[in-house]
Write an enzyme that holds these catalytic residues in place. Structure first.
Site, mmCIF file in Angstrom:
data_model
loop_
_atom_site.group_PDB
_atom_site.id
_atom_site.type_symbol
_atom_site.label_atom_id
_atom_site.label_comp_id
_atom_site.label_asym_id
_atom_site.label_seq_id
_atom_site.Cartn_x
_atom_site.Cartn_y
_atom_site.Cartn_z
ATOM 1 N N GLY A 9 98.845 16.735 8.683
ATOM 2 C CA GLY A 9 100.014 17.610 8.483
ATOM 3 C C GLY A 9 101.308 16.822 8.624
ATOM 4 N N GLY A 12 104.927 18.009 7.125
ATOM 5 C CA GLY A 12 105.623 19.188 7.649
ATOM 6 C C GLY A 12 106.856 18.819 8.456
ATOM 7 C CD GLN A 13 110.880 22.070 11.894
ATOM 8 O OE1 GLN A 13 109.941 22.728 12.341
ATOM 9 N NE2 GLN A 13 112.123 22.280 12.245
ATOM 10 C CG ASP A 35 100.580 17.546 4.554
ATOM 11 O OD1 ASP A 35 101.378 17.632 5.494
ATOM 12 O OD2 ASP A 35 100.121 18.561 3.963
ATOM 13 C CB ILE A 36 96.762 19.811 2.122
ATOM 14 C CG1 ILE A 36 95.636 20.322 1.247
ATOM 15 C CG2 ILE A 36 98.056 20.597 1.914
ATOM 16 C CD1 ILE A 36 94.874 21.460 1.860
ATOM 17 C CE1 TYR A 143 101.829 28.987 14.727
ATOM 18 C CE2 TYR A 143 103.505 30.070 16.063
ATOM 19 C CZ TYR A 143 102.931 28.916 15.560
ATOM 20 O OH TYR A 143 103.479 27.701 15.877
ATOM 21 C CE LYS A 147 100.074 26.823 16.957
ATOM 22 N NZ LYS A 147 99.568 25.475 16.655
ATOM 23 C CB ILE A 173 111.148 22.311 16.309
ATOM 24 C CG1 ILE A 173 110.017 22.480 17.343
ATOM 25 C CG2 ILE A 173 111.607 20.865 16.240
ATOM 26 C CD1 ILE A 173 110.339 22.077 18.745
#
Ligand code: AKB
Length: 313
Positions: A9, A12-13, A35-36, A143, A147, A173
């Site tokens: 990943g 991502g950000q 990543d994908i 989500y 988690k 973030i």
């Protein structure tokens, strides 16, 4: 320090900036970004890059063997707002990827795992202010459910199989290099871009919604600091509370106005308001500060100056 690090990943950000920082510490060729889909040019030319679906354990194992990987940072995830729209997909991505990586560590293919949790593990029944490390945890989002379950899995793999897995409960973030996607705290990123581009912003949360937040460089430093901490100092193997700042849309807008006096904000809360309402407004991260010496650097004012300086360039 000789480590070979695989980041799942990486586009991502958080992945993007974490990859850059890890490459500067461990050497470009020792940090394999994946990543994908393809990442940005810089990431792909500055070191190895592989296309990997984070739920595909066999491909991860192949790459772990190819690069003799010792650490995996698993950052692929579906965030809170998108997860409400695609519950099954969110559960599959967030859980299958974690179990794949934990299994690879259990099978001794890798030595260390990093996996991010979130303030989303808390829910409406959690004390809202200065939320403690150990408290009521009854998340009401897809989500958050993924988690909290992930935290239990991390703790289980550590206790039962000795897996060295480390985790942080990230607040929202804030970054300017890479935009996040699909989160509830994303307004605090969009607002800076819109302030510079158009001078106005329509916020999807109401003006008094206070949420815990953190500047990207602090988040990256915390992550690497936790991964570099001595094993015996990492006392929590579910996930550490982590905090820096907290503010409302009204407060961030007035901070931006100090630099862009004509900036205006309007409010049009949508379904994300309910998600934000279920989360804490501030976090007690004293365990992280005590166990491995965590300190944040940026407050709202210094973060705003840094972001606007970079976005205006
Ligand atoms: C989100 O808003 O979904 C994330 C988070 C708080 O984990 N930024």
């Amino acid at each position: 320090m000789s480590e070979s690090i695989l980041i799942l990943g990486a586009s991502g950000q958080i992945g993007n900036e974490l990859t850059q920082k890890l490459r500067s510490i461990y050497g470009n060729n020792n940090v394999i970004a994946s990543d994908i889909k393809e990442g940005n040019k810089d990431m792909m030319v500055s070191g190895p890059f592989e296309i990997i679906d984070a739920t595909d354990k066999e491909t991860i194992l192949k790459m772990v063997k190819k690069y003799k990987v010792s650490q995996v940072y698993l950052l692929a995830a579906m965030l809170s707002a998108t997860a409400e729209k695609f519950p099954q997909k969110a559960w599959d991505l967030n859980m299958t990827s974690l179990l794949a990586v934990l299994d690879l560590a259990k099978e001794k293919h890798i030595k260390q795992v990093y996996w991010p949790s979130s303030i989303a593990v808390f829910g409406p029944t959690t004390p809202k202010e200065n939320t403690p490390q150990k408290t009521v945890m009854e998340p009401t989002t897809v989500y958050g459910i993924s988690k909290i379950s992930g935290e239990f899995w991390c703790n289980y793999y550590h206790k039962k199989f000795g897996v060295d897995v480390r985790s942080l409960r990230y607040p929202g973030i804030i970054s300017w290099k890479t935009k996040p996607g699909g989160g509830t705290t994303d307004y605090a990123v969009d607002i800076y871009f819109k302030a510079v581009e158009n001078g106005n912003y329509e916020c999807f949360l109401s003006e008094k919604t206070r949420l815990p937040m953190m500047y990207m460089s602090d988040a990256v430093n915390a992550t690497i600091q936790l991964m570099q901490a001595k094993k015996e100092d990492v006392k929590i193997r579910s996930s550490y509370n982590l905090a820096a700042i907290d503010f409302t849309p009204e407060e961030i807008a007035s901070e931006i106005k100090k630099h862009i006096p004509n900036f205006t904000i309007s409010y049009k809360p949508d379904f994300r308001q309910q998600i934000a309402n279920s989360w804490p407004s501030s976090i007690d991260d004293s365990k992280a500060r005590k166990d491995w010496n965590w300190k944040h650097e940026f407050d709202l004012s210094s973060m705003t100056i840094d972001i606007l300086k970079n976005l205006k360039q």
